[in-house]
Enzyme design. Structure first.
Site, PDB file in Angstrom:
ATOM      1  N   CYS A  66      -5.118  97.661  74.055  1.00 42.03           N
ATOM      2  CA  CYS A  66      -4.166  98.572  72.594  1.00 42.03           C
ATOM      3  C   CYS A  66      -4.675 100.281  72.712  1.00 42.03           C
ATOM      4  O   CYS A  66      -4.126 100.973  73.407  1.00 42.03           O
ATOM      5  CB  CYS A  66      -3.024  97.977  71.431  1.00 42.03           C
ATOM      6  SG  CYS A  66      -4.998  97.790  70.692  1.00 42.03           S
ATOM      7  N   GLY A  73      -4.061  90.485  64.607  1.00 42.42           N
ATOM      8  CA  GLY A  73      -4.451  89.407  64.679  1.00 42.42           C
ATOM      9  C   GLY A  73      -5.387  88.482  63.890  1.00 42.42           C
ATOM     10  O   GLY A  73      -6.497  89.382  65.187  1.00 42.42           O
ATOM     11  N   GLY A  82      -7.191  87.210  67.159  1.00 41.04           N
ATOM     12  CA  GLY A  82      -7.606  87.449  68.295  1.00 41.04           C
ATOM     13  C   GLY A  82      -8.092  89.088  68.050  1.00 41.04           C
ATOM     14  O   GLY A  82      -9.677  89.277  68.855  1.00 41.04           O
ATOM     15  N   THR A  83      -6.866  90.072  67.554  1.00 33.94           N
ATOM     16  CA  THR A  83      -7.864  90.982  68.080  1.00 33.94           C
ATOM     17  C   THR A  83      -9.258  91.335  67.146  1.00 33.94           C
ATOM     18  O   THR A  83      -9.986  92.254  67.482  1.00 33.94           O
ATOM     19  CB  THR A  83      -6.671  92.067  66.909  1.00 33.94           C
ATOM     20  OG1 THR A  83      -5.149  91.950  68.183  1.00 33.94           O
ATOM     21  CG2 THR A  83      -7.074  93.480  67.064  1.00 33.94           C
ATOM     22  N   ALA A 133     -11.017  89.063  66.161  1.00 33.89           N
ATOM     23  CA  ALA A 133     -12.007  88.410  66.520  1.00 33.89           C
ATOM     24  C   ALA A 133     -12.396  89.518  68.049  1.00 33.89           C
ATOM     25  O   ALA A 133     -13.785  88.685  68.627  1.00 33.89           O
ATOM     26  CB  ALA A 133     -11.769  86.979  67.582  1.00 33.89           C
ATOM     27  N   ASN A 172       0.006  99.167  68.653  1.00 30.74           N
ATOM     28  CA  ASN A 172      -0.887  98.804  69.254  1.00 30.74           C
ATOM     29  C   ASN A 172      -0.306  97.663  69.773  1.00 30.74           C
ATOM     30  O   ASN A 172      -0.857  97.191  70.988  1.00 30.74           O
ATOM     31  CB  ASN A 172      -1.768  98.654  68.426  1.00 30.74           C
ATOM     32  CG  ASN A 172      -1.588  97.423  66.773  1.00 30.74           C
ATOM     33  OD1 ASN A 172      -0.763  98.364  66.457  1.00 30.74           O
ATOM     34  ND2 ASN A 172      -2.686  97.040  67.196  1.00 30.74           N
TER      35      ASN A 172
END
Length: 314
Positions: free
Chosen positions: A130, A164, A166-167, A169, A289
């Protein structure tokens, strides 16, 4: 040319759900074929089911079991860099076009306003990050107006609420992938990328700062190139804008800056402050983002789908 191509999204989190809604509301050449997750209680899967989209909570294995899987032509992966390596191998073996929204960087980096048509025939394209989608066009704009960009540095600040699992991690992969793309697509010789998860309340809109050190070219030419680039990005991300006027600072030979891996350098420092407001298709407007990432991915996929439909109609 008529009809649309079926698309599937792997990853039912924030990015995947926002992308699904964009495709259903705005895509010219795509329609939803499946939403894939691993948590049967996720809001993304529940929302998809309510909208009549086929769903599975069994990951890519569940996707391959869906009756309409043979009809799906393109798959967006919004999982993680590690998961994408497995997903990509499976999908490519099945002949699916893959749009990678993770920082895995398996396929070539793709930013619509820089090289949107160059990688259409690649089986896998990577949407960088992003922060990369927001800032690398500016580095590229400086490079095309100058002789060289010695240094490109970006700082992406996003609301922690829009980041979230995923971001979170993938922070290390984010910085590495973005920094690499600053050089490959932006044209900088050296680079650095930083991401900040801002916990402020109320949540802040995505903010990005871009620094470049360039040689050659005039301030007027650089500013004009940047303004043209901002207008180009706004065609698919309307909330993308300059926060204030482009700033310049001359760095003389008598007081050079030290560039890591390069040494002392002089030139023109350009500073650009950006703001990215999301379209609020799924999450609030502060999550720019997500909006720029999903908008860029859909733009790229729509270009590919249009090309395929033209070929099939010929």
């Amino acid at each position: 040319m008529s009809g649309k191509l079926k698309a599937a999204i792997i990853g039912s989190g924030n990015i995947g759900t926002d992308l699904m809604i964009k495709i259903m509301r705005m895509s010219d050449h795509l329609e939803m074929g499946a939403m894939v997750g691993i948590d049967h209680n996720s809001d993304g899967l529940a929302r998809a089911a309510r909208l009549g989209v086929p769903v599975t909570h069994e990951g890519i294995d569940g996707l391959r079991k869906l009756p309409n899987y043979p009809d799906i032509r393109i798959v967006f992966d919004a999982t993680s860099a590690k998961a994408h390596l497995h997903n990509d191998a499976v999908l490519r073996a099945d002949g699916k076009k893959v749009i990678d929204l993770t920082p895995a960087a398996v396929g070539p980096f793709t930013i619509p306003v820089i090289n949107g048509d160059a990688n259409l025939d690649e089986p896998n394209v990577n949407m960088v990050t992003c922060g990369g989608q927001a800032t690398i066009p500016i580095v590229h704009a400086v490079r095309r107006a100058t002789d060289r960009v010695i240094w490109g540095e970006i700082v992406a600040s996003i609301s922690s609420k829009s980041a979230g699992p995923g971001t979170r991690a993938n922070i290390d992969e984010f910085t590495e992938t973005t920094s690499s793309a600053i050089r490959i697509l932006g044209g900088a010789e050296r680079s650095k990328a930083v991401i900040i998860l801002n916990p402020a309340e109320p949540p802040l809109i995505m903010r990005d700062t871009v620094f470049t050190l360039s040689q050659g070219g005039s301030r007027e030419a650089i500013e004009r190139s940047i303004l043209d680039m901002v207008a180009a990005v706004q065609k698919y991300v309307p909330g993308y804008r300059l926060k204030q006027k482009v700033q310049f600072e001359a760095i003389g030979d008598n007081a050079p800056v030290r560039i890591p891996g390069f040494g002392p350098a002089s030139g023109l420092k350009t500073t650009v402050f950006l703001e990215v407001e999301g379209a609020a298709h799924y999450l609030p407007a502060y999550a720019g983002n997500l909006d720029i990432m999903t908008s860029a991915a859909m733009n790229t996929a729509d270009r590919w789908a249009a090309q395929q439909l033209r070929k099939e109609a010929a």
